[in-house]
Design an enzyme around this catalytic site. Structure first.
Site, PDB file in Angstrom:
ATOM      1  N   TYR A  74     -31.307  18.572  41.164  1.00 44.30           N
ATOM      2  CA  TYR A  74     -31.901  17.292  40.755  1.00 44.30           C
ATOM      3  C   TYR A  74     -31.090  16.113  41.281  1.00 44.30           C
ATOM      4  O   TYR A  74     -31.090  15.034  40.690  1.00 44.30           O
ATOM      5  CB  TYR A  74     -32.010  17.224  39.233  1.00 44.30           C
ATOM      6  CG  TYR A  74     -33.003  18.220  38.678  1.00 44.30           C
ATOM      7  CD1 TYR A  74     -34.355  17.891  38.580  1.00 44.30           C
ATOM      8  CD2 TYR A  74     -32.612  19.491  38.295  1.00 44.30           C
ATOM      9  CE1 TYR A  74     -35.273  18.802  38.092  1.00 44.30           C
ATOM     10  CE2 TYR A  74     -33.525  20.415  37.800  1.00 44.30           C
ATOM     11  CZ  TYR A  74     -34.851  20.059  37.705  1.00 44.30           C
ATOM     12  OH  TYR A  74     -35.766  20.960  37.225  1.00 44.30           O
ATOM     13  N   SER A  75     -30.420  16.297  42.396  1.00 39.25           N
ATOM     14  CA  SER A  75     -29.490  15.299  42.908  1.00 39.25           C
ATOM     15  C   SER A  75     -30.181  14.022  43.391  1.00 39.25           C
ATOM     16  O   SER A  75     -31.019  14.053  44.297  1.00 39.25           O
ATOM     17  CB  SER A  75     -28.683  15.904  44.065  1.00 39.25           C
ATOM     18  OG  SER A  75     -27.963  14.915  44.750  1.00 39.25           O
ATOM     19  N   ASN A  76     -29.802  12.879  42.798  1.00 32.63           N
ATOM     20  CA  ASN A  76     -30.262  11.581  43.304  1.00 32.63           C
ATOM     21  C   ASN A  76     -29.749  11.346  44.718  1.00 32.63           C
ATOM     22  O   ASN A  76     -30.428  10.729  45.549  1.00 32.63           O
ATOM     23  CB  ASN A  76     -29.765  10.453  42.394  1.00 32.63           C
ATOM     24  CG  ASN A  76     -30.396  10.483  41.021  1.00 32.63           C
ATOM     25  OD1 ASN A  76     -31.559  10.832  40.876  1.00 32.63           O
ATOM     26  ND2 ASN A  76     -29.630  10.131  40.010  1.00 32.63           N
ATOM     27  N   LEU A  78     -29.137  13.580  47.123  1.00 30.44           N
ATOM     28  CA  LEU A  78     -29.944  14.299  48.103  1.00 30.44           C
ATOM     29  C   LEU A  78     -31.253  13.554  48.373  1.00 30.44           C
ATOM     30  O   LEU A  78     -31.671  13.410  49.537  1.00 30.44           O
ATOM     31  CB  LEU A  78     -30.251  15.722  47.623  1.00 30.44           C
ATOM     32  CG  LEU A  78     -29.129  16.755  47.684  1.00 30.44           C
ATOM     33  CD1 LEU A  78     -29.652  18.118  47.246  1.00 30.44           C
ATOM     34  CD2 LEU A  78     -28.525  16.850  49.075  1.00 30.44           C
TER      35      LEU A  78
END
Length: 302
Positions: A74-76, A78
């Site tokens: 759920y990386s912002n 990325l």
């Protein structure tokens, strides 16, 4: 002057400096405090907040090469890197924590990355933990078919990013006594503190458990500036159980703040920052007459 391979970041039309707006809030006013909101979430619709400030200098340094970076499911970071690649025509590779995710349908966050052209490479969690070790990183790059890529660390915090975030502090010089922001890797705090004027201080609200951020922030400043810069501190009491952890109480607080101020409140970082500032105000942590600026580093993922 940029080389032909350097992306033209100005063509993306960033809104800089980002707006600084006063928020009338009785929880601060009755203690003689002013609350300002530094709306970094309005810099760019897709490269939001500190993601712009940290990614922009790295994208320039890549000189058109493939950009490879790291993140969880759920990386912002990325998502922002993938969006930058699409907007600038740069190939991107995202190394994702969790080999077990490779055979599953992509969640909305990773699906957005893929739709923006990012090539996803999943690794097991043990390898991911050791990704900064040179031999492990070399194996990951080979396996991803990206041995010549420009590597950006998880969260985007490196020397280029820290120097890029110094502009945030410079934009706030003389505007507030305390400048606060949510911290995951310490890079934005390291740059912000370096850009503030003497007499101002930066306050980081940690969103992860572990108590490691002070040492990491100091090391980032050492690499970027040769030593500690500015006055800064961290408070690690408001992580709500760790990264990506929230609670019903935090969600209710964020919803109330949205209603009070018309601000979309991102839950994993910004909500914890604002909750921490209200709690600190109630504790009497800020002397009467203090102006506190809260840096809004992101907004909710649609």
């Amino acid at each position: 002057m940029s080389s032909p391979d350097t992306p033209d970041l100005a063509a993306l039309g960033p809104r800089l400096p980002s707006p600084l707006r006063e928020a009338e809030d009785d929880r601060f006013a009755r203690r003689g405090l002013r609350l300002l909101l530094k709306r970094d979430d309005l810099i760019h619709p897709e490269l939001i907040g500190n993601k712009w400030r940290k990614l922009a200098p790295n994208l320039a340094a890549a000189h058109g090469r493939t950009v490879l970076t790291f993140g969880g499911a759920y990386s912002n970071h990325l998502r922002a890197t993938a969006a930058a690649g699409r907007l600038l025509g740069l190939p991107t590779v995202g190394v994702v924590r969790g080999q077990e995710l490779a055979g599953r349908p992509l969640n909305p966050s990773l699906a957005r990355c893929a739709a923006d052209g990012m090539r996803l490479h999943f690794v097991d969690r043990s390898t991911y933990r050791r990704k900064t070790e040179p031999d492990v990183l070399a194996r990951v790059l080979r396996a991803a078919g990206a041995e010549d890529a420009y590597v950006v660390p998880e969260g985007g915090s490196n020397t280029e990013a820290v120097r890029g975030c110094r502009a945030l502090g410079e934009e706030l010089r003389g505007r507030a006594d305390v400048v606060a922001l949510a911290c995951g890797t310490g890079g934005t705090l390291a740059g912000l503190a370096a850009g503030l004027a003497p007499g101002q201080r930066a306050l980081g609200i940690a969103v992860l458990k572990g108590g490691f951020l002070a040492a990491d922030t100091a090391e980032l400043q050492r690499r970027a500036f040769g030593g500690r810069r500015g006055e800064w501190a961290l408070d690690d009491r408001f992580h709500f159980g760790g990264y990506a952890r929230t609670s019903a109480g935090l969600d209710a607080f964020a919803g109330d703040f949205e209603n009070r101020h018309g601000l979309p409140v991102e839950r994993l970082y910004v909500a914890k920052l604002l909750y921490g500032l209200v709690a600190l105000a109630e504790e009497g942590a800020f002397p009467r007459g203090t102006t506190v600026a809260a840096v809004i580093t992101g907004r909710p993922f649609p």
